[in-house]
Design a protein around this motif. Sequence first.
Motif, PDB file in Angstrom:
ATOM      1  N   LEU A  47      -9.900   2.783   7.253  1.00  0.00           N
ATOM      2  CA  LEU A  47     -10.212   1.714   6.314  1.00  0.00           C
ATOM      3  C   LEU A  47      -9.367   0.471   6.605  1.00  0.00           C
ATOM      4  N   ALA A  48      -8.086   0.660   6.855  1.00  0.00           N
ATOM      5  CA  ALA A  48      -7.205  -0.475   7.135  1.00  0.00           C
ATOM      6  C   ALA A  48      -7.648  -1.214   8.390  1.00  0.00           C
ATOM      7  N   ASN A  49      -8.047  -0.485   9.416  1.00  0.00           N
ATOM      8  CA  ASN A  49      -8.498  -1.128  10.652  1.00  0.00           C
ATOM      9  C   ASN A  49      -9.763  -1.948  10.416  1.00  0.00           C
ATOM     10  N   ILE A  66     -16.387  -1.467   1.635  1.00  0.00           N
ATOM     11  CA  ILE A  66     -15.876  -1.098   2.942  1.00  0.00           C
ATOM     12  C   ILE A  66     -15.321   0.320   2.828  1.00  0.00           C
ATOM     13  N   HIS A  67     -15.805   1.223   3.690  1.00  0.00           N
ATOM     14  CA  HIS A  67     -15.457   2.638   3.600  1.00  0.00           C
ATOM     15  C   HIS A  67     -14.665   3.090   4.820  1.00  0.00           C
ATOM     16  N   GLY A  68     -13.886   4.142   4.620  1.00  0.00           N
ATOM     17  CA  GLY A  68     -13.193   4.789   5.725  1.00  0.00           C
ATOM     18  C   GLY A  68     -12.895   6.227   5.369  1.00  0.00           C
ATOM     19  N   ASP A  69     -13.072   7.145   6.357  1.00  0.00           N
ATOM     20  CA  ASP A  69     -12.765   8.548   6.093  1.00  0.00           C
ATOM     21  C   ASP A  69     -11.271   8.775   5.956  1.00  0.00           C
ATOM     22  N   THR A  70     -10.473   7.913   6.596  1.00  0.00           N
ATOM     23  CA  THR A  70      -9.017   7.959   6.459  1.00  0.00           C
ATOM     24  C   THR A  70      -8.532   6.583   6.042  1.00  0.00           C
ATOM     25  N   ILE A  71      -7.312   6.542   5.537  1.00  0.00           N
ATOM     26  CA  ILE A  71      -6.778   5.240   5.136  1.00  0.00           C
ATOM     27  C   ILE A  71      -6.542   4.377   6.368  1.00  0.00           C
ATOM     28  N   TRP A  74      -1.506   5.738 -15.005  1.00  0.00           N
ATOM     29  CA  TRP A  74      -2.694   6.112 -14.226  1.00  0.00           C
ATOM     30  C   TRP A  74      -2.429   6.121 -12.715  1.00  0.00           C
ATOM     31  N   ALA A  75      -1.199   6.512 -12.344  1.00  0.00           N
ATOM     32  CA  ALA A  75      -0.813   6.504 -10.933  1.00  0.00           C
ATOM     33  C   ALA A  75      -1.318   7.770 -10.249  1.00  0.00           C
ATOM     34  N   LEU A  76      -2.571   7.748  -9.852  1.00  0.00           N
ATOM     35  CA  LEU A  76      -3.139   8.801  -9.024  1.00  0.00           C
ATOM     36  C   LEU A  76      -2.746   8.553  -7.572  1.00  0.00           C
ATOM     37  N   PRO A  77      -2.461   9.601  -6.808  1.00  0.00           N
ATOM     38  CA  PRO A  77      -2.246   9.388  -5.377  1.00  0.00           C
ATOM     39  C   PRO A  77      -3.546   8.936  -4.709  1.00  0.00           C
ATOM     40  N   VAL A  78      -3.410   8.067  -3.730  1.00  0.00           N
ATOM     41  CA  VAL A  78      -4.566   7.603  -2.960  1.00  0.00           C
ATOM     42  C   VAL A  78      -4.508   8.340  -1.626  1.00  0.00           C
ATOM     43  N   ASN A  79      -4.989   9.599  -1.626  1.00  0.00           N
ATOM     44  CA  ASN A  79      -4.800  10.444  -0.444  1.00  0.00           C
ATOM     45  C   ASN A  79      -5.963  11.376  -0.138  1.00  0.00           C
ATOM     46  N   GLN A  80      -7.054  11.234  -0.869  1.00  0.00           N
ATOM     47  CA  GLN A  80      -8.194  12.117  -0.644  1.00  0.00           C
ATOM     48  C   GLN A  80      -9.390  11.296  -0.193  1.00  0.00           C
ATOM     49  N   GLY A  81      -9.731  11.405   1.088  1.00  0.00           N
ATOM     50  CA  GLY A  81     -10.864  10.661   1.604  1.00  0.00           C
ATOM     51  C   GLY A  81     -12.188  11.194   1.093  1.00  0.00           C
ATOM     52  N   PRO A  82     -13.254  10.397   1.219  1.00  0.00           N
ATOM     53  CA  PRO A  82     -13.275   9.068   1.824  1.00  0.00           C
ATOM     54  C   PRO A  82     -12.638   8.005   0.920  1.00  0.00           C
ATOM     55  N   PHE A  83     -12.269   6.883   1.547  1.00  0.00           N
ATOM     56  CA  PHE A  83     -11.620   5.781   0.853  1.00  0.00           C
ATOM     57  C   PHE A  83     -12.568   4.582   0.800  1.00  0.00           C
ATOM     58  N   VAL A 139      -6.967 -14.084  -1.836  1.00  0.00           N
ATOM     59  CA  VAL A 139      -7.816 -12.899  -1.893  1.00  0.00           C
ATOM     60  C   VAL A 139      -6.956 -11.643  -1.890  1.00  0.00           C
ATOM     61  N   ALA A 140      -7.582 -10.507  -2.216  1.00  0.00           N
ATOM     62  CA  ALA A 140      -6.907  -9.218  -2.210  1.00  0.00           C
ATOM     63  C   ALA A 140      -7.952  -8.127  -2.005  1.00  0.00           C
ATOM     64  N   PHE A 141      -7.480  -6.894  -1.863  1.00  0.00           N
ATOM     65  CA  PHE A 141      -8.367  -5.747  -1.662  1.00  0.00           C
ATOM     66  C   PHE A 141      -8.041  -4.687  -2.707  1.00  0.00           C
ATOM     67  N   GLN A 142      -9.053  -4.275  -3.468  1.00  0.00           N
ATOM     68  CA  GLN A 142      -8.909  -3.139  -4.365  1.00  0.00           C
ATOM     69  C   GLN A 142      -9.232  -1.869  -3.586  1.00  0.00           C
ATOM     70  N   LEU A 143      -8.382  -0.846  -3.708  1.00  0.00           N
ATOM     71  CA  LEU A 143      -8.530   0.393  -2.947  1.00  0.00           C
ATOM     72  C   LEU A 143      -8.590   1.602  -3.872  1.00  0.00           C
ATOM     73  N   TRP A 144      -9.452   2.563  -3.521  1.00  0.00           N
ATOM     74  CA  TRP A 144      -9.526   3.845  -4.225  1.00  0.00           C
ATOM     75  C   TRP A 144      -9.795   4.958  -3.212  1.00  0.00           C
ATOM     76  N   ASP A 145      -9.475   6.168  -3.626  1.00  0.00           N
ATOM     77  CA  ASP A 145      -9.899   7.318  -2.847  1.00  0.00           C
ATOM     78  C   ASP A 145     -10.983   8.063  -3.614  1.00  0.00           C
ATOM     79  N   SER A 146     -11.310   9.254  -3.201  1.00  0.00           N
ATOM     80  CA  SER A 146     -12.435   9.973  -3.813  1.00  0.00           C
ATOM     81  C   SER A 146     -12.152  10.400  -5.248  1.00  0.00           C
TER      82      SER A 146
END
Length: 536
Positions: free
Chosen positions: A386-388, A378-383, A449-458, A352-359
Motif C-alpha cells: 500500500l505504501a509503495n 487504494i488497496h494493498g495486501d500488505t502495508i 479506539w486504537a486498533l492495530p493496523v496489521n491485518q490485510g488487506p489494507f 493532503v493526507a491519507f486515511q488508512l485502515w486494515d480489514s
Amino acid sequence: MAPNLPSLLKQEWDVVVVGGGNAGFSAAISAAETLSQRGQKPRVLLVDKCPEAWAGGNSYFTAGAMRCVHNGLPDVLPLVNNVDEQLADKIDLDPYTTEDFLSDMQRVTEGRYDRHLGRTLVEDSNSTIKWLAGHGVRFQLSFNRQAYKIGDRFKFWGGMCLKTEDGGQGLVEDHKRAAGRVGVTVLYDTAAKGILTNCCTGAFEGLEVVNKDSSNGGIITTTVVRAKALILAAGGFEANPRMRAQYLGHGWDLSHVRGTPYNTGEVLEMAIRDLRAKQAGHWSGCHSVAWDADSPADTGNRETSNEYTKSGYPLGITINKRGERFFDEGSDIRNYTYAKFGKAILAQPGGVAFQLWDSQGIPWLRREEYRDEVVRKIHGDTIEELANKLEESEGLEDARRLVATVHEYNEAVLAHRQEHKDLQWDPSVKDGLSTQSSTKALQIAKSNWALPVNQGPFMAIKVCCGVTFTFGGLAIEPETAGVVSSSTGTAIPGVFCCGEMVGGLFYENYPGGSGLTSGATFGRRAGINAAALVKA
C-alpha cells in the motif's frame, strides 16, 4: 412560488429575508406564521442570489443532523418516522440534558463561546426541533451516522440522535413546502446590493437588490425593496477564496468548498459597511473537515453532496505525505472533532493526507462516505504494498517512513493491550484503548479506539481540507436576534440576523449538528421579532 418578476419587488413588504438556507427559511416561515396568528396577511419576501437549481444554500449539502436537548427515547420517538415498536425496544438512547449541551459547548470551543447566545441556543433547541416538525420537517433517528449496532442493540453516541429525512436535500424541500403553506414569496436570482436606513433614526428602510429576470430574457434590473424589517441569513464567506485567505490565513484559499459556491460574504461586508454592524466571533476560525481530495475545489456537488465527507478516521489512522501521523484520531467522539481536522490536514505538506485502515476497521466505515461509487480507494495486501502504491501515484514522499509509522503505532497499541486486558473496543463510547502505556508511548497519541493496523488487506483514501462555514459574523441580541450597532451598542431598528452570519457561538470547533439547530433557533426568533415590529 411567486414568479420571478422585478415588478414583484416593487410591492410593499412587511419582512424581507436575505438567504434561502435553513436559517432564512426558518425566519421567513416564523415571520409569516406570526403575522397570520395576529390576523394580518403575511407579506414576507425571501430573496436569494442563487438560481433556483441551487436552492438551499449550505443546508442542502448537510447530512441534516440537528443537535437538541431531549429526555431520551420517549421524547424523540413522536418526532421520527423510521422507528416502529419492535425497533424501539432495541435502541439505547440516553437523555441529553441542558447541562450536557452547555458542557459540550464549553469544551469544544475552549470556553470562548458567548454565554448568552449559547444558553439561548441550548434552551430553545428542543422546542425549535418540535416547531420545525410541526411545519412538516421530517425527522428520523440517525442510525447510519449516530449509532453502532453492538450485538442486537443500537447504541446512540455523541449526544446527537436526530437527522432530517433525505438529509439536507430533504430539509430544504420541507422548508420550501412549509414556506408555501404560510404564504412566503421566494425569489431566486435576486442578490442584495445595499441596505438603506433612515438618516435620522438609523432604522431599516429598504434593500437594494439586483434581479435577473429569467422569465423575461434574463434582463437585469436594480430595485429597492421597501419593507418594515430585514432579516440577514446569507451565510458566511467560506466560498470566497480572497476572504478565506484574508481572515482564516495563509493557504486557506486552497481549501475545497464543501457546499454552495454562493456564500461569498458580501452580505456580511454590506452589513458592516451600510449598517456599521458590530462584528463578533472567531473570524480566523471555521468548520472544516476531512474531505475527498478528488472533489471539486470551488463548489460542492449537489448529487454527491455530503458523501465527500470522510469521517472514518477514528477507526484507523491518518498519515501525511511524509508518512507521519499528525493528530490524535481518537481524542474524542467524532461529533466533537470532525469540524476541526480539516484545518489540521490543510497545515500538512501539500494540504493532503491519507486515511488508512486494515480489514478490522474497513467494515465499520459508513457506506454513504466510503462506497465505491463516490470515492477512489487504494488497496494493498500488505502495508508495504500500500505504501509503495501511495508513493508511486498519490504523492506520498516516503513509503518507508509510512511503514515504520504503522509498525511503531502497532507496537504501542499492543503494549497498551498487555497492560489493560480488561478493556474492550467499542466505537460508541470513548473506550480507553490507547497507544500510551508505561512501556511504550507515541509522541502523538491515539487516545481511544486504537486498533492495530496489521491485518490485510489494507486500504487508503486521499483526503484534503473541506471548508463548511466560517465562524466570524455579526453581533446579535440573543433574545431578539437583532443586529447590534458598533456605534451605539444597541440593536439597529428593524434589522435581524441568523444562521452562519451570527458570530460568537463557535470558536475553533463546534458540537456536531448544532449549526442547523442554531440557524433554526435564531431564525425563528428573528421572524417572531420582525413580525412584532411590523405589528407595532
